[in-house]
Design a protein around this motif. Structure first.
Motif, short mmCIF file in Angstrom:
data_model
loop_
_atom_site.label_atom_id
_atom_site.label_comp_id
_atom_site.label_asym_id
_atom_site.label_seq_id
_atom_site.Cartn_x
_atom_site.Cartn_y
_atom_site.Cartn_z
N PRO A 126 -60.32 -12.85 -23.17
CA PRO A 126 -59.78 -11.74 -22.79
C PRO A 126 -60.00 -10.92 -21.83
O PRO A 126 -59.12 -10.22 -21.09
N ASN A 127 -61.29 -10.53 -21.62
CA ASN A 127 -61.75 -9.76 -20.34
C ASN A 127 -61.28 -10.27 -19.12
O ASN A 127 -61.07 -9.54 -18.13
N ALA B 132 -70.43 -14.10 -20.10
CA ALA B 132 -71.45 -13.23 -20.48
C ALA B 132 -70.91 -11.83 -20.98
O ALA B 132 -71.64 -11.52 -21.85
N GLU B 133 -70.27 -11.38 -20.22
CA GLU B 133 -69.64 -9.85 -20.62
C GLU B 133 -69.09 -10.01 -21.94
O GLU B 133 -69.38 -9.14 -22.96
N GLY C 23 -67.74 -8.30 -26.43
CA GLY C 23 -66.43 -8.72 -27.03
C GLY C 23 -65.33 -7.78 -26.50
O GLY C 23 -65.24 -7.49 -25.23
N TRP C 24 -64.60 -7.14 -27.65
CA TRP C 24 -63.37 -6.51 -27.02
C TRP C 24 -63.80 -5.12 -26.15
O TRP C 24 -63.25 -4.52 -25.41
N LEU C 25 -65.05 -4.62 -26.37
CA LEU C 25 -65.71 -3.43 -25.55
C LEU C 25 -65.70 -3.82 -24.17
O LEU C 25 -65.97 -2.84 -23.47
N SER C 26 -65.68 -5.21 -23.72
CA SER C 26 -65.77 -5.38 -22.41
C SER C 26 -64.29 -5.41 -21.67
O SER C 26 -64.07 -5.31 -20.53
N LEU D 91 -68.16 -20.09 -11.87
CA LEU D 91 -67.25 -19.07 -11.41
C LEU D 91 -67.00 -17.84 -12.66
O LEU D 91 -66.72 -16.80 -12.12
N LEU D 92 -67.04 -18.49 -13.86
CA LEU D 92 -66.52 -17.54 -15.12
C LEU D 92 -67.77 -16.97 -15.65
O LEU D 92 -67.59 -16.37 -16.58
#
Length: 544
Positions: free
Chosen positions: A313-314, A141-142, A147-150, A135-136
């Protein structure tokens, strides 16, 4: 025909004489009473209730089947004040017994299969982790790629900086008990130091528009209340995480202490947890049996937190802003309440279980409103419900398998104390190979004594220092007795050896009578029993 007054008097007199006997007849034995008060050694001194009792006095069975008193004996249950009956919980008394020494036991009741339920839980946990990873996988993957750009929107607002910093610290801990969390976060540089620390200042209900949550949760008044609770939960996030770590620790003391600091949570959570802590006994007994007999809590929390640590975090960014609150602390308290609620249900604490279910319903409604993230969390809670029900079944089965005994006597309420922690028997260090074979055998028997749980016995190499081994606390042990040579034993020589060993001043003189004849054991016991109390306190008896 009715008796005359004289006839009644004569019959009464004859009855009285028959009861008392003549002056030359034996005096009839006075009867006594006997009682047991069963309790765990946890910080809350939880009574051991609803257990089947068996009592023998002087070898005669006087009770087999009655149960130690529980809250239900007084028309009460968990969640209700019970100070007025607290002293009677875990107690059973039997009158009309002859005086003398007694054997008192709490005995198993039923043919439950705890091992089968435990195996089912472990299989369910494996399937749970696999399904949640699926599910995750999109967010994992993103995050692994960008990272934080996601989370560009969250990055611009800086709302996840506080979460990211704290969460990465927690990843280090949870990765120490499982590799999956570290695998998800491995090699990712969050760049949180470059983002403003605004997460703790996430706007409350006046500043952030609600999308669907007000409809789900019943209007603006509840929204205001929940927003304040969410802020308070975020401020207590370390204590909530400590509670989960306490379940991972797997001891009743850790869980009880971690719960105790949360009784002043805001809103309806505080009073609920206060009743869970201060006005409950039955669910606690179920919890204790699980932690002392299995590692199930450790495995459950390890698996759940592995899944939660996959929620990068995303993932959280998709929920924040769609609902009021911080999501993560609400998830943590929901996990704990699901487990405690299942234990309450299994223990028959229906009123408290119903209250917990009500709070969970409102927490779930708030969390599930968080878009796609909310749907994933809803699935997590649903799967946790299934696992928690199995844990409840396990606790009930273990409770029916309680087997504990104590020696006692009549005309006394005898204390029976049951361990609340899982046994960790003493172990023999590799250096014990330096000890003589008889000493090694005695040390191994001593390791089976619960009074020495957790200790490590270490042998002595080189010149004899006047003792045979030490433990990890530096205490010295001096042993005597080798049952393989019992045919050569001379009592006077043996008792002098006991005196000589006691003069050495070691912490423990271990007298091992394993393998000796019944007559030899009885003679040594008589000798040791006659020693001054101070000397007896230095002796550890093995086999007698």
């Amino acid at each position: 025909m009715a008796m005359t007054g004289m006839e009644a008097l004569n019959r009464s007199q004859a009855s009285a004489e028959a009861e008392t006997g003549s002056i030359d007849s034996p005096v009839k034995e006075c009867l006594a009473w006997i009682g047991v008060a069963a309790v765990y050694d946890d910080p809350w001194a939880t009574p051991v209730t609803g257990c089947r009792v068996r009592i023998e006095v002087e070898g005669e069975l006087v009770a087999d089947g009655p149960r130690t008193k529980g809250l239900s004996s007084f028309g009460k249950e968990d969640g209700q004040p019970h100070d007025d009956v607290r002293a009677e919980l875990g107690v059973y008394r039997q009158s009309g017994v002859k005086p003398g020494p007694a054997s008192i036991a709490l005995v198993p009741d039923g043919d439950d299969d705890p091992k089968g339920i435990e195996k089912q839980i472990l299989n369910t946990l494996d399937a749970f982790e696999t399904s949640m990873r699926q599910l995750l996988r999109h967010w994992i993957a993103e995050w692994s790629k960008d990272g934080w750009l996601s989370v560009p929107k969250a990055k611009r607002r800086g709302q996840l900086r506080g979460l990211g910093t704290w969460w990465e610290g927690e990843v280090d801990f949870w990765a120490s008990v499982g590799d999956t969390a570290k695998e998800v976060w491995g090699g990712i540089q969050s760049g949180t130091s470059k983002v403003a620390d605004w997460y703790e200042e996430l706007p409350l209900y006046e500043q952030v528009g609600w999308l669907v949550a007000p409809v789900l949760m019943g209007g603006i008044e509840y929204v205001k209340q929940f927003a304040k609770t969410a802020q308070a939960l975020w401020n207590r996030r370390e204590q909530l995480m400590a509670l989960l770590k306490a379940f991972l620790d797997g001891t009743a003391a850790a869980i009880e202490n971690a719960l105790g600091v949360l009784i002043d949570l805001p809103g309806e959570l505080g009073p609920l947890i206060k009743d869970i802590v201060e006005h409950s006994r039955d669910w606690v007994q179920n919890m204790i049996e699980v932690v002392r007999e299995t590692d199930v809590f450790k495995r459950v929390i390890k698996t759940i937190m592995t899944v939660v640590m996959m929620m990068t975090p995303n993932f959280w960014a998709e929920g924040i802003g769609m609902v009021e609150g911080y999501l993560l602390p609400e998830v943590l308290i929901t996990i704990v309440l699901i487990i405690i609620g299942a234990l309450c249900t299994a223990a028959g604490a229906s009123a408290l279980a119903t209250r917990i279910a009500g709070v969970l319903s409102r927490l779930r409604a708030a969390i599930s409103a968080a878009g796609k993230a909310g749907e994933v969390l809803k699935t997590l809670f649903s799967k946790l419900d299934e696992i928690a029900r199995l844990v409840g079944d396990l606790s009930k089965a273990l409770r029916r398998r309680i087997n504990e005994s104590v020696k006692g006597t009549t005309d006394k309420l005898n204390q029976l104390v049951r361990r609340s922690a899982k046994r960790v028997p003493a172990r023999l260090d590799e250096s014990m190979r330096h000890a003589r074979p008889a000493e090694q055998r005695t040390a191994q028997r001593l390791a089976d004594d619960p009074d020495f749980d957790g200790r490590t016995f270490k042998g002595i190499e080189g010149k004899d220092p006047g003792y045979d081994w030490v433990d990890d606390l530096g205490r010295k042990y001096d042993a005597l007795g080798d049952g393989t040579k019992s045919q050569y034993m001379k009592l006077e020589q043996f008792t002098k050896s006991i005196d000589h060993h006691l003069l050495k001043g070691n912490d423990f003189t271990v007298v091992d009578m394993t393998g000796y004849t019944a007559e030899q054991i009885a003679a040594v016991k008589q000798y040791v029993d006659a020693l001054p109390a101070a000397k007896q306190a230095m002796i550890v008896r093995v086999g007698f």
